[in-house]
Design an enzyme around this catalytic site. Structure first.
Site, PDB file in Angstrom:
ATOM      1  N   CYS A 238       0.739  -1.179  -0.040  1.00  0.00           N
ATOM      2  CA  CYS A 238       0.017  -0.057  -0.065  1.00  0.00           C
ATOM      3  C   CYS A 238       0.839   1.358  -0.222  1.00  0.00           C
ATOM      4  O   CYS A 238       0.360   2.267  -0.679  1.00  0.00           O
ATOM      5  CB  CYS A 238      -0.689  -0.235   1.061  1.00  0.00           C
ATOM      6  SG  CYS A 238      -1.886  -1.648   1.043  1.00  0.00           S
TER       7      CYS A 238
ATOM      8  N   HIS B 274      -4.038   6.911   0.963  1.00  0.00           N
ATOM      9  CA  HIS B 274      -4.217   5.761   0.529  1.00  0.00           C
ATOM     10  C   HIS B 274      -5.474   5.299   0.732  1.00  0.00           C
ATOM     11  O   HIS B 274      -5.911   5.405   2.066  1.00  0.00           O
ATOM     12  CB  HIS B 274      -2.996   4.769   0.865  1.00  0.00           C
ATOM     13  CG  HIS B 274      -3.452   3.324   0.908  1.00  0.00           C
ATOM     14  ND1 HIS B 274      -3.792   3.004  -0.397  1.00  0.00           N
ATOM     15  CD2 HIS B 274      -3.602   2.364   1.746  1.00  0.00           C
ATOM     16  CE1 HIS B 274      -4.087   1.421  -0.190  1.00  0.00           C
ATOM     17  NE2 HIS B 274      -3.900   1.114   0.998  1.00  0.00           N
TER      18      HIS B 274
ATOM     19  N   ASN C 241      -9.860  -0.869  -2.453  1.00  0.00           N
ATOM     20  CA  ASN C 241      -8.511  -0.553  -2.003  1.00  0.00           C
ATOM     21  C   ASN C 241      -7.845  -1.117  -3.293  1.00  0.00           C
ATOM     22  O   ASN C 241      -7.710  -2.320  -3.319  1.00  0.00           O
ATOM     23  CB  ASN C 241      -8.262  -1.513  -0.684  1.00  0.00           C
ATOM     24  CG  ASN C 241      -6.616  -1.084  -0.451  1.00  0.00           C
ATOM     25  OD1 ASN C 241      -6.023  -0.956  -1.229  1.00  0.00           O
ATOM     26  ND2 ASN C 241      -6.348  -1.537   1.077  1.00  0.00           N
TER      27      ASN C 241
END
Ligand code: UT7
Length: 336
Positions: free
Chosen positions: A115, A263, A293
């Site tokens: 991430c 993020h 995501n």
């Protein structure tokens, strides 16, 4: 002395929209649970035989970024590609981008920081440009999660969260050191490596020949595992810390943030951070509702959309921040 400046942004997501309702037909889940816990309404998952791969999606995003940067592709001196879902075990997608874009034999680096991958990649590009070694660097974040998820009730805690897509940025040298990437801040805490992990295929414990021989369809180590609540608790702390670190480094205050692009891990995490920094809805950009995501792709996709929507203007202070598997986390402070 130089700074690096983002001069072109692009993104690409597959056409195929998968809603929470769609997921409830293949596993025991429901729209209410997913939206309440994560904010996600839908995500994109590549269709079988669509031809989309982590690399090709990255290349599509890169083409848009290069065009918007107004540069010739031969101006690119270096490629950085961040992903946790490469087309092949090795080599990584960076070299495939060199080939598929038809670039000169420039260097290509693959970043494995999940991430935080895009921020790590941006930081690498920034250092190369600041030292004068390269003038123009292409940074890509791309993920094809959907082929690697456990789409049964067993895997629902993870599989409903992740989506496919890609984003890219072209960075180039500027002599105006008050502009561009002011600083980047990178961290890791490997003690928690197994709290968000895909263990296989790994060389730590088993021979590949044994894996092939066993051919165990119940082997969960090929699927992502996440200790959700533990990751969540660490995320909110680290996001806040690393944003503050970036602000302090540049003598900035919370009030100086024009746009925060976190993020897209979970809308609840973004909202927590927004509240903590006293930001209004217009100062934080979220699109997890539509894409889920997308790990290394999430910041460049969000940054691209924010820019396309005119939400980032010349002179703005833009803050990027990420946290994820590793654990790794990071931030970037940019003067647009
Ligand atoms: O991008 C990298 C960083 N990632 C993150 O920062 C993610 C951080 N973690 C999270 O966002 C949250 O922990 C999740 C969204 C992953 C999970 O939310 P949670 O509130 O922590 O739920 P939970 O895992 O504690 O599960 C609660 C319940 C369980 O049932 P019981 O044991 O209470 O009966 C789960 O089995 O929800 C159940 N559950 C589901 N129910 C319906 C888990 N997944 C699902 C699902 N649909 N998809």
């Amino acid at each position: 002395m130089y700074n690096s400046k983002i001069v072109g942004l692009g993104s690409y997501v597959p056409d195929n929209v998968v809603t929470n309702e769609d997921l409830s037909k293949i596993m025991d889940t429901n729209d209410e649970w997913i939206q309440e816990r994560t904010g996600i309404k839908e995500r994109r998952w590549v269709k079988e035989h669509s031809g989309d791969t982590t690399t090709t999606m990255g290349v599509k995003a890169a083409k848009v970024a290069i065009e918007r940067a107004g540069i010739d592709k031969d101006d690119i001196d270096f490629i950085v590609f961040a992903t946790l879902s490469p087309d092949m075990y090795f080599p990584g997608p960076g070299v495939q981008v060199q080939h598929q874009l038809g670039l000169k034999t420039v260097g290509a680096l693959d970043v494995r920081n999940q991430c935080s991958g895009f921020i790590y990649g941006l930081s690498v590009a920034d250092q190369f440009i600041k030292t004068g070694m390269y003038k123009t660097v292409l940074v890509i974040g791309s993920e094809l999660h959907s082929r690697g998820l456990d789409k049964t009730t067993r895997g629902r805690a993870v599989s409903v969260i992740f989506g496919d897509g890609a984003g890219a940025a072209v960075l180039t040298r500027t002599e105006d050191t008050a502009k561009g990437v002011l600083s980047t801040h990178l961290h890791s805490e490997g003690e928690h490596a197994e709290e968000l992990v895909v263990k296989a295929p790994g060389m730590a414990t088993r021979w590949v020949t044994d894996i092939l021989k066993d051919n165990d369809v119940n082997d969960e180590s090929y699927f992502p595992y996440m200790n959700g609540q533990f990751v969540f608790k660490n995320a909110v702390v680290r996001f806040s810390e690393v944003i503050m670190e970036g602000l302090l480094k540049n003598n900035l205050k919370k009030e100086d943030i024009d746009m925060l692009i976190p993020h897209q891990a979970n809308l609840r995490i973004s909202q927590f951070v927004q509240k903590k920094f006293g930001l209004n809805d217009g100062q934080v950009f979220n699109n997890i509702q539509r894409y889920g995501n997308t790990t290394a792709a999430s910041i460049p996709i969000a940054l691209t959309e924010a820019w396309e929507q005119g939400k980032i203007k010349e002179g703005d202070t833009v803050v990027l921040a990420a946290f994820g598997s590793g654990f790794t986390w990071g931030s970037a402070i940019i003067k647009w």
